[in-house]
Design a protein around this motif. Structure first.
Motif, PDB file in Angstrom:
ATOM      1  N   ILE A 198       0.837  -1.202   0.000  1.00 32.98           N
ATOM      2  CA  ILE A 198       0.000   0.000   0.000  1.00 32.98           C
ATOM      3  C   ILE A 198       0.876   1.259   0.000  1.00 32.98           C
ATOM      4  O   ILE A 198       0.457   2.312  -0.483  1.00 32.98           O
ATOM      5  CB  ILE A 198      -1.002  -0.030   1.187  1.00 32.98           C
ATOM      6  CG1 ILE A 198      -2.368   0.491   0.754  1.00 32.98           C
ATOM      7  CG2 ILE A 198      -0.493   0.741   2.394  1.00 32.98           C
ATOM      8  CD1 ILE A 198      -3.108  -0.336  -0.216  1.00 32.98           C
ATOM      9  N   THR A 199       2.129   1.108   0.434  1.00 26.51           N
ATOM     10  CA  THR A 199       3.040   2.260   0.398  1.00 26.51           C
ATOM     11  C   THR A 199       3.490   2.588  -1.030  1.00 26.51           C
ATOM     12  O   THR A 199       4.104   3.622  -1.280  1.00 26.51           O
ATOM     13  CB  THR A 199       4.282   1.977   1.257  1.00 26.51           C
ATOM     14  OG1 THR A 199       4.739   0.655   0.952  1.00 26.51           O
ATOM     15  CG2 THR A 199       3.955   2.064   2.746  1.00 26.51           C
ATOM     16  N   GLN A 200       3.187   1.674  -1.963  1.00 24.13           N
ATOM     17  CA  GLN A 200       3.563   1.900  -3.369  1.00 24.13           C
ATOM     18  C   GLN A 200       2.352   2.209  -4.245  1.00 24.13           C
ATOM     19  O   GLN A 200       2.501   2.465  -5.442  1.00 24.13           O
ATOM     20  CB  GLN A 200       4.227   0.625  -3.939  1.00 24.13           C
ATOM     21  CG  GLN A 200       5.407   0.111  -3.156  1.00 24.13           C
ATOM     22  CD  GLN A 200       6.580   1.073  -3.224  1.00 24.13           C
ATOM     23  OE1 GLN A 200       6.815   1.698  -4.250  1.00 24.13           O
ATOM     24  NE2 GLN A 200       7.300   1.227  -2.115  1.00 24.13           N
ATOM     25  N   VAL A 201       1.156   2.131  -3.674  1.00 23.25           N
ATOM     26  CA  VAL A 201      -0.039   2.178  -4.520  1.00 23.25           C
ATOM     27  C   VAL A 201      -0.185   3.556  -5.168  1.00 23.25           C
ATOM     28  O   VAL A 201       0.181   4.588  -4.580  1.00 23.25           O
ATOM     29  CB  VAL A 201      -1.302   1.807  -3.689  1.00 23.25           C
ATOM     30  CG1 VAL A 201      -1.728   2.940  -2.772  1.00 23.25           C
ATOM     31  CG2 VAL A 201      -2.461   1.392  -4.598  1.00 23.25           C
ATOM     32  N   THR A 202      -0.679   3.549  -6.401  1.00 15.92           N
ATOM     33  CA  THR A 202      -0.956   4.808  -7.095  1.00 15.92           C
ATOM     34  C   THR A 202      -2.461   4.931  -7.286  1.00 15.92           C
ATOM     35  O   THR A 202      -3.201   3.934  -7.197  1.00 15.92           O
ATOM     36  CB  THR A 202      -0.303   4.825  -8.487  1.00 15.92           C
ATOM     37  OG1 THR A 202      -0.904   3.774  -9.270  1.00 15.92           O
ATOM     38  CG2 THR A 202       1.199   4.600  -8.389  1.00 15.92           C
ATOM     39  N   LEU A 203      -2.895   6.140  -7.577  1.00 15.39           N
ATOM     40  CA  LEU A 203      -4.322   6.351  -7.835  1.00 15.39           C
ATOM     41  C   LEU A 203      -4.759   5.538  -9.057  1.00 15.39           C
ATOM     42  O   LEU A 203      -5.872   5.026  -9.116  1.00 15.39           O
ATOM     43  CB  LEU A 203      -4.592   7.851  -8.051  1.00 15.39           C
ATOM     44  CG  LEU A 203      -6.061   8.240  -8.157  1.00 15.39           C
ATOM     45  CD1 LEU A 203      -6.842   7.841  -6.901  1.00 15.39           C
ATOM     46  CD2 LEU A 203      -6.186   9.749  -8.406  1.00 15.39           C
ATOM     47  N   GLU A 204      -3.826   5.367  -9.989  1.00 14.35           N
ATOM     48  CA  GLU A 204      -4.140   4.590 -11.198  1.00 14.35           C
ATOM     49  C   GLU A 204      -4.431   3.132 -10.831  1.00 14.35           C
ATOM     50  O   GLU A 204      -5.403   2.530 -11.311  1.00 14.35           O
ATOM     51  CB  GLU A 204      -2.938   4.666 -12.133  1.00 14.35           C
ATOM     52  CG  GLU A 204      -3.242   4.320 -13.564  1.00 14.35           C
ATOM     53  CD  GLU A 204      -1.958   4.277 -14.384  1.00 14.35           C
ATOM     54  OE1 GLU A 204      -1.967   3.573 -15.402  1.00 14.35           O
ATOM     55  OE2 GLU A 204      -0.955   4.903 -13.977  1.00 14.35           O
TER      56      GLU A 204
END
Ligand SMILES: NC(=O)c1ccc[n+]([C@@H]2O[C@H](COP(=O)([O-])OP(=O)(O)OC[C@H]3O[C@@H](n4cnc5c(N)ncnc54)[C@H](O)[C@@H]3O)[C@@H](O)[C@H]2O)c1
Length: 304
Positions: free
Chosen positions: A145-151
């Motif tokens: 989740i620390t890498q998640v993007t809105l995309e």
């Protein structure tokens, strides 16, 4: 797929080969090994209730959805298979039509409201009704989740959750007018297990269950039932693509996972399709707001 269970024992599981995504992969014939009980020897479930039922299957051209399309049309249903797989979808519809079945391919993105509305309108214009809808289209993307993007978020939530909301929005009014209908959501055991790096996917699948329960409250009094199937590890193109980037070939990864599942095999798409087929029947008419697990006992495993 990264499972968080420890292998309960180093028992050698007899893992069947899991290749061949041919029509045979979606065969509706019960496998002798798995269905040797006299019930199956006598023909098993007839699925005769599917005859002439008009059914929308999103993601109906691959994996679990394709198995639904194959099973339902085999038993006389009129299926609209919707997906973003233009060539594969048209090929599937052409093959089934050549076999005398009724299947229309509808190219559309479930994230787009107008595409889902068009699929429901296609059912009405061609067949005059919509008896059932399987909100099954899904995508899997993994990341911490620390890498998640809105995309990432928009894609997974858009297909897995918003897509199902559009199906419900347009199918329910039709079913309420008919006084009858059933919508089946494909959730996942991921809604109940903390798979590593699956945060958004798990949330999307848990969201489907919460959505289903609200729909029961609002719409079942007018004759619409809502059910969900929760598959475990099913041998589909989605599962295969989740093996990319690992240090082992897919076959070894599948064998590792199969050894951890109590029935010692991965699920096949038709395992799930048969359960959905039953849930759409009047025999399942008092099943409403329930999640039915199709996971070989995965959720029964102890946490060590
Ligand atoms: N395979 C598993 O182990 C497993 C386990 C639990 C739940 N599920 C769920 O089962 C469902 C089917 O997955 P599958 O394993 O058969 O995968 P799959 O990749 O074989 O099929 C997914 C289908 O969804 C369609 N799709 C994807 N994005 C779409 C979009 N924007 N609009 C319309 N269609 C779209 C694809 O074209 C395809 O037809 C998914 O909801 C998935 O999350 C799968």
């Amino acid at each position: 797929m990264r499972l968080s269970f420890a292998d309960p024992a180093d028992r050698a599981g007899n893992v069947p080969a899991t290749e061949a995504k041919t029509p045979e992969h979606y065969s509706t014939e019960p496998k002798a090994l798995l269905f040797s009980h006299p019930f199956w020897a006598q023909g098993g479930l007839t699925m005769s209730h599917l005859k002439d039922q008009v059914i929308l299957v999103t993601g109906g051209t691959s994996g679990i959805g394709q198995a639904c399309t194959e099973l339902f049309t085999e038993h006389g249903a009129k299926v609209i298979a919707m997906s973003i797989q233009a060539e594969q979808g048209q090929g599937l519809a052409n093959r089934l039509q050549a076999e005398g079945r009724t299947c229309l391919f509808h190219y559309g993105d479930v994230r787009r409201e107008e595409d889902v509305r068009a699929a429901v309108e296609l059912a009405l214009s061609r067949f005059g009704r919509l008896d059932a809808a399987c909100a099954n289209a899904g995508v899997l993307r993994t990341q911490k989740i620390t890498q998640v993007t809105l995309e990432d978020f928009n894609l997974v939530m858009g297909v897995n959750l918003l897509g199902a909301i559009w199906v419900a929005k347009y199918a329910i009014p039709v079913m309420e007018r008919q006084g009858k209908g059933c919508i089946c959501f494909t959730t996942s055991v991921a809604s109940e297990i903390g798979f590593p790096e699956h945060g958004v996917y798990c949330a999307s699948k848990a969201g489907l269950v919460a959505l289903m329960r609200c729909l029961v409250t609002d719409h079942s009094p007018k004759g619409v039932r809502f059910v969900a199937v929760s598959p475990g590890t099913i041998d589909t193109p989605m599962l295969a693509s989740s093996c990319e980037g690992w240090d082992k070939p897919k076959e070894e990864l599948y064998a590792d996972v199969a050894r951890k599942i109590p029935v010692r095999r991965l699920g096949q798409p038709m395992d799930v399709a048969r359960v959905i087929g039953f849930l759409l029947s009047d025999e399942a008419g008092y099943v409403n707001g329930s999640v039915v697990y199709v996971e070989g006992g995965t959720l029964a495993l102890p946490p060590w």
